[in-house]
Design a protein around this motif. Sequence first.
Motif, PDB file in Angstrom:
ATOM      1  N   ARG A 161       0.930  -1.190  -0.001  1.00  0.00           N
ATOM      2  CA  ARG A 161      -0.302  -0.331  -0.071  1.00  0.00           C
ATOM      3  C   ARG A 161       1.613   1.695   0.283  1.00  0.00           C
ATOM      4  O   ARG A 161       1.449   1.272   1.226  1.00  0.00           O
ATOM      5  CB  ARG A 161      -0.858   0.008   0.672  1.00  0.00           C
ATOM      6  N   LEU A 162       0.942   1.637  -1.134  1.00  0.00           N
ATOM      7  CA  LEU A 162       1.231   2.952  -1.230  1.00  0.00           C
ATOM      8  C   LEU A 162       1.157   4.124  -0.884  1.00  0.00           C
ATOM      9  O   LEU A 162      -0.441   4.465  -1.141  1.00  0.00           O
ATOM     10  CB  LEU A 162       2.412   2.887  -2.809  1.00  0.00           C
ATOM     11  N   LEU A 163       1.613   5.661  -0.301  1.00  0.00           N
ATOM     12  CA  LEU A 163       0.628   6.601   0.054  1.00  0.00           C
ATOM     13  C   LEU A 163       1.556   7.280  -1.909  1.00  0.00           C
ATOM     14  O   LEU A 163       1.938   7.523  -2.441  1.00  0.00           O
ATOM     15  CB  LEU A 163       1.414   7.313   0.702  1.00  0.00           C
ATOM     16  N   ALA A 164      -0.494   7.740  -1.872  1.00  0.00           N
ATOM     17  CA  ALA A 164       0.432   8.851  -3.731  1.00  0.00           C
ATOM     18  C   ALA A 164       0.445  10.547  -3.280  1.00  0.00           C
ATOM     19  O   ALA A 164       0.293  11.375  -4.371  1.00  0.00           O
ATOM     20  CB  ALA A 164      -1.230   8.915  -4.284  1.00  0.00           C
ATOM     21  N   SER A 165      -0.559  10.445  -1.955  1.00  0.00           N
ATOM     22  CA  SER A 165       0.378  11.606  -1.619  1.00  0.00           C
ATOM     23  C   SER A 165       0.012  12.205  -0.219  1.00  0.00           C
ATOM     24  O   SER A 165      -1.465  11.301   0.695  1.00  0.00           O
ATOM     25  CB  SER A 165      -1.210  12.645  -2.289  1.00  0.00           C
ATOM     26  N   VAL A 166       0.562  13.186   0.668  1.00  0.00           N
ATOM     27  CA  VAL A 166      -0.319  13.367   1.886  1.00  0.00           C
ATOM     28  C   VAL A 166      -0.518  15.388   2.264  1.00  0.00           C
ATOM     29  O   VAL A 166       0.260  15.419   1.324  1.00  0.00           O
ATOM     30  CB  VAL A 166       0.677  12.402   2.729  1.00  0.00           C
ATOM     31  N   ARG A 167      -0.835  15.544   2.829  1.00  0.00           N
ATOM     32  CA  ARG A 167      -1.533  16.830   3.322  1.00  0.00           C
ATOM     33  C   ARG A 167      -1.292  17.092   4.669  1.00  0.00           C
ATOM     34  O   ARG A 167      -2.383  16.556   5.257  1.00  0.00           O
ATOM     35  CB  ARG A 167      -2.653  17.298   2.648  1.00  0.00           C
ATOM     36  N   LEU A 168      -0.659  18.109   5.821  1.00  0.00           N
ATOM     37  CA  LEU A 168      -1.010  18.928   6.545  1.00  0.00           C
ATOM     38  C   LEU A 168      -1.874  20.568   6.782  1.00  0.00           C
ATOM     39  O   LEU A 168      -1.246  20.624   5.633  1.00  0.00           O
ATOM     40  CB  LEU A 168       0.105  18.536   6.988  1.00  0.00           C
ATOM     41  N   ASP A 169      -2.373  20.903   7.560  1.00  0.00           N
ATOM     42  CA  ASP A 169      -2.365  22.280   7.859  1.00  0.00           C
ATOM     43  C   ASP A 169      -2.674  22.157   9.654  1.00  0.00           C
ATOM     44  O   ASP A 169      -3.250  21.056  10.289  1.00  0.00           O
ATOM     45  CB  ASP A 169      -3.773  22.413   7.652  1.00  0.00           C
ATOM     46  N   VAL A 170      -1.391  23.400   9.471  1.00  0.00           N
ATOM     47  CA  VAL A 170      -0.969  23.748  10.766  1.00  0.00           C
ATOM     48  C   VAL A 170      -2.236  25.004  11.448  1.00  0.00           C
ATOM     49  O   VAL A 170      -2.280  25.367  10.822  1.00  0.00           O
ATOM     50  CB  VAL A 170      -0.541  23.748  11.209  1.00  0.00           C
ATOM     51  N   ARG A 171      -2.819  24.258  12.546  1.00  0.00           N
ATOM     52  CA  ARG A 171      -4.134  25.445  12.825  1.00  0.00           C
ATOM     53  C   ARG A 171      -3.938  26.341  14.526  1.00  0.00           C
ATOM     54  O   ARG A 171      -4.545  27.354  14.520  1.00  0.00           O
ATOM     55  CB  ARG A 171      -5.329  24.814  12.729  1.00  0.00           C
ATOM     56  N   ALA A 172      -2.423  25.272  14.389  1.00  0.00           N
ATOM     57  CA  ALA A 172      -2.247  26.739  16.270  1.00  0.00           C
ATOM     58  C   ALA A 172      -0.874  25.804  16.414  1.00  0.00           C
ATOM     59  O   ALA A 172      -0.825  24.632  16.960  1.00  0.00           O
ATOM     60  CB  ALA A 172      -2.896  26.291  17.620  1.00  0.00           C
ATOM     61  N   PRO A 173      -0.166  26.446  17.152  1.00  0.00           N
ATOM     62  CA  PRO A 173       0.581  25.893  17.615  1.00  0.00           C
ATOM     63  C   PRO A 173       1.127  24.713  17.979  1.00  0.00           C
ATOM     64  O   PRO A 173       0.276  24.631  19.005  1.00  0.00           O
ATOM     65  CB  PRO A 173       1.476  27.236  18.540  1.00  0.00           C
ATOM     66  N   ASP A 204      -9.814  19.035  23.263  1.00  0.00           N
ATOM     67  CA  ASP A 204     -10.303  18.955  23.012  1.00  0.00           C
ATOM     68  C   ASP A 204     -10.352  19.998  21.949  1.00  0.00           C
ATOM     69  O   ASP A 204     -10.753  20.194  20.508  1.00  0.00           O
ATOM     70  CB  ASP A 204     -11.675  19.277  23.413  1.00  0.00           C
ATOM     71  N   GLU A 205      -9.460  20.854  21.523  1.00  0.00           N
ATOM     72  CA  GLU A 205      -8.794  22.005  20.679  1.00  0.00           C
ATOM     73  C   GLU A 205      -7.870  20.985  19.164  1.00  0.00           C
ATOM     74  O   GLU A 205      -7.986  20.391  19.466  1.00  0.00           O
ATOM     75  CB  GLU A 205      -7.558  22.934  20.882  1.00  0.00           C
ATOM     76  N   CYS A 206      -8.466  20.947  18.351  1.00  0.00           N
ATOM     77  CA  CYS A 206      -8.268  20.718  17.302  1.00  0.00           C
ATOM     78  C   CYS A 206      -6.464  21.884  16.775  1.00  0.00           C
ATOM     79  O   CYS A 206      -6.976  22.778  16.142  1.00  0.00           O
ATOM     80  CB  CYS A 206      -8.772  20.340  16.019  1.00  0.00           C
ATOM     81  N   VAL A 207      -5.361  21.641  16.518  1.00  0.00           N
ATOM     82  CA  VAL A 207      -4.280  22.304  16.746  1.00  0.00           C
ATOM     83  C   VAL A 207      -3.596  22.335  14.828  1.00  0.00           C
ATOM     84  O   VAL A 207      -3.012  21.989  14.655  1.00  0.00           O
ATOM     85  CB  VAL A 207      -3.330  21.737  17.269  1.00  0.00           C
ATOM     86  N   ALA A 208      -4.381  20.293  13.977  1.00  0.00           N
ATOM     87  CA  ALA A 208      -3.478  20.597  12.839  1.00  0.00           C
ATOM     88  C   ALA A 208      -5.135  19.166  12.138  1.00  0.00           C
ATOM     89  O   ALA A 208      -5.549  18.548  13.200  1.00  0.00           O
ATOM     90  CB  ALA A 208      -1.875  19.900  13.228  1.00  0.00           C
ATOM     91  N   VAL A 209      -4.780  19.344  10.881  1.00  0.00           N
ATOM     92  CA  VAL A 209      -5.892  18.330  10.384  1.00  0.00           C
ATOM     93  C   VAL A 209      -4.244  18.115   9.076  1.00  0.00           C
ATOM     94  O   VAL A 209      -4.210  18.158   8.613  1.00  0.00           O
ATOM     95  CB  VAL A 209      -7.265  18.556   9.887  1.00  0.00           C
ATOM     96  N   GLY A 210      -5.161  16.947   8.478  1.00  0.00           N
ATOM     97  CA  GLY A 210      -4.309  16.078   7.660  1.00  0.00           C
ATOM     98  C   GLY A 210      -5.454  15.332   6.832  1.00  0.00           C
ATOM     99  O   GLY A 210      -6.211  14.746   6.200  1.00  0.00           O
ATOM    100  N   GLU A 211      -4.960  14.620   5.422  1.00  0.00           N
ATOM    101  CA  GLU A 211      -5.618  14.438   4.599  1.00  0.00           C
ATOM    102  C   GLU A 211      -3.892  13.379   4.097  1.00  0.00           C
ATOM    103  O   GLU A 211      -3.105  13.380   3.448  1.00  0.00           O
ATOM    104  CB  GLU A 211      -6.601  14.154   4.020  1.00  0.00           C
ATOM    105  N   SER A 212      -4.570  12.623   2.836  1.00  0.00           N
ATOM    106  CA  SER A 212      -3.913  11.687   2.415  1.00  0.00           C
ATOM    107  C   SER A 212      -4.691  10.269   1.995  1.00  0.00           C
ATOM    108  O   SER A 212      -5.250  10.287   2.188  1.00  0.00           O
ATOM    109  CB  SER A 212      -2.698  10.595   3.162  1.00  0.00           C
ATOM    110  N   VAL A 213      -3.871  10.033   0.541  1.00  0.00           N
ATOM    111  CA  VAL A 213      -4.559   8.758  -0.756  1.00  0.00           C
ATOM    112  C   VAL A 213      -3.183   7.561  -0.292  1.00  0.00           C
ATOM    113  O   VAL A 213      -2.325   7.104  -0.561  1.00  0.00           O
ATOM    114  CB  VAL A 213      -4.625   9.082  -1.486  1.00  0.00           C
ATOM    115  N   SER A 214      -3.513   6.646  -0.331  1.00  0.00           N
ATOM    116  CA  SER A 214      -3.505   5.430  -0.446  1.00  0.00           C
ATOM    117  C   SER A 214      -3.592   4.369  -1.423  1.00  0.00           C
ATOM    118  O   SER A 214      -4.829   3.776  -1.972  1.00  0.00           O
ATOM    119  CB  SER A 214      -3.182   4.282   0.979  1.00  0.00           C
ATOM    120  N   VAL A 215      -2.411   3.279  -2.113  1.00  0.00           N
ATOM    121  CA  VAL A 215      -3.193   2.754  -3.478  1.00  0.00           C
ATOM    122  C   VAL A 215      -2.497   1.616  -2.984  1.00  0.00           C
ATOM    123  O   VAL A 215      -1.194   1.529  -2.527  1.00  0.00           O
ATOM    124  CB  VAL A 215      -2.542   3.178  -4.895  1.00  0.00           C
ATOM    125  N   HIS A 216      -3.866   0.317  -3.315  1.00  0.00           N
ATOM    126  CA  HIS A 216      -2.864  -0.622  -3.014  1.00  0.00           C
ATOM    127  C   HIS A 216      -2.280  -1.172  -4.490  1.00  0.00           C
ATOM    128  O   HIS A 216      -2.813  -1.396  -5.782  1.00  0.00           O
ATOM    129  CB  HIS A 216      -4.185  -2.020  -3.282  1.00  0.00           C
TER     130      HIS A 216
END
Length: 297
Positions: A72-84, A115-127
Motif C-alpha cells: 500500500r503506497l502513499l500517493a499524497s499527503v497534506r498537513l494544515d497546522v491550525r495552532a502552535p 479537545d482543541e484541534c491543532v492540525a488536520v490532514g489527509e492522504s491517499v493510499s494505493v493498493h
Amino acid sequence: MSSAALARTDPSRYRVSQYPMLFEQQARYHDLDPSRRIGRDALIRWFEDARVVVEQQAAGVDFGARAGGVRRLLASVRLDVRAPLRWARSYRVGIGVSRIGKSSFDYVYGVFAADECVAVGESVSVHVTDGGPSPLPPAVRERLRELTVPAIPGRRVERDPARLVREAYPFRLDIRTRFTDLDTNRHANNVALAGWYLDALAELHLDVLGYPLGGPLDGLSPSSLSVQYLAEVVYPAVYELRVGVLGVDETSVRYGCGLFLGPRCVGLADAVGAHAAATDGNQIELASAFEKYRMRR
C-alpha cells in the motif's frame, strides 16, 4: 492527471468525535524544530504511525516481512497546522477513511490537544501489486468501511504543466538519498521526502535572508504542506529539488516544489507560509525579496 484542491472548510473535521480511531501521541524532544514547536515532518510521521496501525488491522500487514509483492503506497499527503503545537502537552491523533475507491482510499486526520484541534490532514493510499494498482481485497474493503467518515468536500483543478518542468523553478537544491531514508518498501519514506521539501524551503529562506547563523527566522515554516508522490525515490541517487514562488498576498506566500531525477519529475509539493517574521522585536517583511524566485513560464 489532475490533483485535488486542498482547502477544506468542513467544521466537523475539527471535532474529536469525528474520528473513529484515536491514538495517544506523546511529543518527543526530537519532534521539535528550531522554533521550539512540533515540526511539520513530525506531524506527518504521526499520521503515518496511525495509518500503519489501521493497515495492520485491516490487512494483517506484517511490516517486518516481505508481502509477496503486495503493498500500500502513499500517493499524497497534506498537513494544515491550525495552532502552535508545544512540546509539554499530550496529543491525540484521530484517523478515519473518507473515500474507498477501486484500488485506492483516502484517510483524514485530526491532531488534538485536549479537545482543541491543532492540525488536520489527509492522504491517499494505493493498493499495489507487482503489476501496478490492483483492486482492494474484499476483507480490506470491509474493514475500511468500518472506519468511514463523511467525504471531504473539494474541487479538482488541473495541474499546471510547468510544474513538471525543472527549468520552471528558479531555486535549486541537490539532495542525495541516504540509506536511512528508506522504508520497508526499499524506497525513500514519505516522511523523509516531506522533510526534503521543508529543507528546500528553509534553504530558500536562508538565501533570501543572507544565511543568518542558526537558520531562518521563526515563523517562516509553512502552515500548510501538501506532497504528491509521483514515482518511487530510489537509493542511491542524487535528486534536484526545485522551488518557485507561486504567489504572494498581504500575509502569505505560496510555494511550488518539484523533485527531479534528471529531467523526470518524481514528486511535487505545495506549501503556504507567512512572508514576515519577527527578530529582536522587529518585524521583517520578505515579500519583495521573493519576487526573483517566481515560477518561470
